[in-house]
Design a protein around this motif. Structure first.
Motif, short mmCIF file in Angstrom:
data_model
loop_
_atom_site.label_atom_id
_atom_site.label_comp_id
_atom_site.label_asym_id
_atom_site.label_seq_id
_atom_site.Cartn_x
_atom_site.Cartn_y
_atom_site.Cartn_z
N SER A 90 -27.98 -91.08 16.39
CA SER A 90 -28.61 -89.82 15.97
C SER A 90 -29.69 -89.41 16.97
O SER A 90 -29.80 -88.24 17.34
CB SER A 90 -29.17 -89.92 14.55
N PHE A 91 -30.49 -90.36 17.45
CA PHE A 91 -31.50 -90.03 18.46
C PHE A 91 -30.84 -89.65 19.79
O PHE A 91 -31.29 -88.73 20.47
CB PHE A 91 -32.46 -91.20 18.66
N LYS A 92 -29.78 -90.34 20.14
CA LYS A 92 -29.06 -90.04 21.38
C LYS A 92 -28.52 -88.61 21.34
O LYS A 92 -28.47 -87.93 22.37
CB LYS A 92 -27.92 -91.06 21.53
N ASN A 93 -28.14 -88.14 20.15
CA ASN A 93 -27.63 -86.78 19.96
C ASN A 93 -28.75 -85.77 19.72
O ASN A 93 -28.51 -84.66 19.25
CB ASN A 93 -26.63 -86.74 18.81
N LYS A 94 -29.98 -86.18 20.01
CA LYS A 94 -31.16 -85.32 19.90
C LYS A 94 -31.44 -84.86 18.47
O LYS A 94 -31.92 -83.77 18.23
CB LYS A 94 -31.07 -84.14 20.85
N GLN A 95 -31.10 -85.71 17.52
CA GLN A 95 -31.42 -85.44 16.13
C GLN A 95 -32.73 -86.13 15.77
O GLN A 95 -33.08 -87.15 16.36
CB GLN A 95 -30.33 -85.96 15.20
N GLN A 96 -33.42 -85.56 14.82
CA GLN A 96 -34.58 -86.22 14.25
C GLN A 96 -34.08 -87.16 13.16
O GLN A 96 -32.99 -86.98 12.62
CB GLN A 96 -35.52 -85.21 13.60
N LEU A 97 -34.89 -88.13 12.81
CA LEU A 97 -34.56 -89.02 11.70
C LEU A 97 -35.53 -88.73 10.57
O LEU A 97 -36.74 -88.79 10.76
CB LEU A 97 -34.67 -90.49 12.12
N GLN A 98 -35.00 -88.38 9.42
CA GLN A 98 -35.81 -88.13 8.24
C GLN A 98 -35.60 -89.26 7.25
O GLN A 98 -34.46 -89.55 6.88
CB GLN A 98 -35.43 -86.82 7.55
N ILE A 99 -36.68 -89.89 6.85
CA ILE A 99 -36.63 -90.90 5.79
C ILE A 99 -37.10 -90.19 4.53
O ILE A 99 -38.21 -89.65 4.49
CB ILE A 99 -37.54 -92.11 6.10
N THR A 100 -36.25 -90.18 3.51
CA THR A 100 -36.53 -89.38 2.32
C THR A 100 -36.59 -90.24 1.06
O THR A 100 -36.20 -91.40 1.06
CB THR A 100 -35.43 -88.32 2.12
N GLU A 101 -37.09 -89.62 0.01
CA GLU A 101 -37.06 -90.22 -1.32
C GLU A 101 -36.82 -89.10 -2.32
O GLU A 101 -37.07 -87.93 -2.03
CB GLU A 101 -38.35 -90.96 -1.64
N ILE A 109 -39.45 -85.49 2.13
CA ILE A 109 -39.42 -86.21 3.40
C ILE A 109 -40.66 -87.08 3.46
O ILE A 109 -41.79 -86.59 3.37
CB ILE A 109 -39.40 -85.23 4.58
N LEU A 110 -40.45 -88.38 3.57
CA LEU A 110 -41.57 -89.31 3.69
C LEU A 110 -41.99 -89.47 5.15
O LEU A 110 -43.17 -89.53 5.46
CB LEU A 110 -41.18 -90.68 3.15
N TYR A 111 -41.01 -89.59 6.03
CA TYR A 111 -41.28 -89.81 7.45
C TYR A 111 -40.31 -88.99 8.27
O TYR A 111 -39.15 -88.84 7.90
CB TYR A 111 -41.12 -91.29 7.82
N LEU A 112 -40.80 -88.49 9.37
CA LEU A 112 -39.99 -87.71 10.29
C LEU A 112 -40.20 -88.29 11.69
O LEU A 112 -41.32 -88.31 12.19
CB LEU A 112 -40.41 -86.24 10.25
N PHE A 113 -39.13 -88.78 12.28
CA PHE A 113 -39.22 -89.42 13.59
C PHE A 113 -38.50 -88.58 14.63
O PHE A 113 -37.34 -88.20 14.43
CB PHE A 113 -38.62 -90.83 13.56
N GLN A 114 -39.18 -88.33 15.74
CA GLN A 114 -38.60 -87.60 16.86
C GLN A 114 -37.98 -88.55 17.88
O GLN A 114 -37.08 -88.18 18.61
CB GLN A 114 -39.68 -86.78 17.58
N HIS A 115 -38.50 -89.79 17.93
CA HIS A 115 -38.09 -90.74 18.96
C HIS A 115 -37.74 -92.09 18.33
O HIS A 115 -38.40 -92.54 17.40
CB HIS A 115 -39.21 -90.94 19.98
#
Length: 137
Positions: A90-101, A109-115
């Motif tokens: 997902s990061f390689k495809n330039k997507q953000q990672l959202q950790i949700t609850e 959205i609890l956490y949003l990671f760009q890298h």
């Protein structure tokens, strides 16, 4: 109680919504697009909320890979390498990672990671039992 994970600087919000800069959001605020309680300036930094951005600009346009806390935990316990490879892709495809609850039927959205490195560092710090070594690239 205020959830600071739902508060974004205009710069963060612009990145998430694929806008040129925080100035686009600032102009919307100056034109009265936001309610008075949805934006504020703290020192030199403008702030808004995720919900306010969705109301004014719609759902974020930047692609995201979403994982709920239970699914992340389950994925890491069942097949750690597969879960970390999916996140790496997902990061390689330039997507953000959202950790949700999910709370009271609403996804947050609890956490949003760009890298990827930020995610791996968070994983290492928050849950020692989670694997945190880098994935073969």
């Amino acid at each position: 109680m205020i959830d600071l994970n739902q508060v974004l600087t205009f710069t963060e919000a612009a990145q998430k919504w694929g806008l040129a800069s925080g100035n686009s959001i600032r102009q919307a605020a100056l034109r009265g697009k936001f309610h008075e309680s949805e934006v504020r300036k703290s020192g030199t930094v403008w702030l808004t909320t995720y919900d306010a951005m969705v109301r004014v600009f719609g759902v974020p346009s930047q692609p995201s890979f979403q994982l709920s806390i239970p699914n992340l935990t389950k994925g890491l316990q069942q097949d750690r390498n597969l879960q970390l490879r999916q996140i790496h892709e997902s990061f390689k495809n330039k997507q953000q990672l959202q950790i949700t609850e999910h709370i009271l039927g609403k996804e947050r959205i609890l956490y949003l990671f760009q890298h990827e490195k930020d995610f791996l560092q968070w994983l290492k710090l928050t849950e020692p039992s989670f694997p945190h070594e880098d994935v073969q690239k």
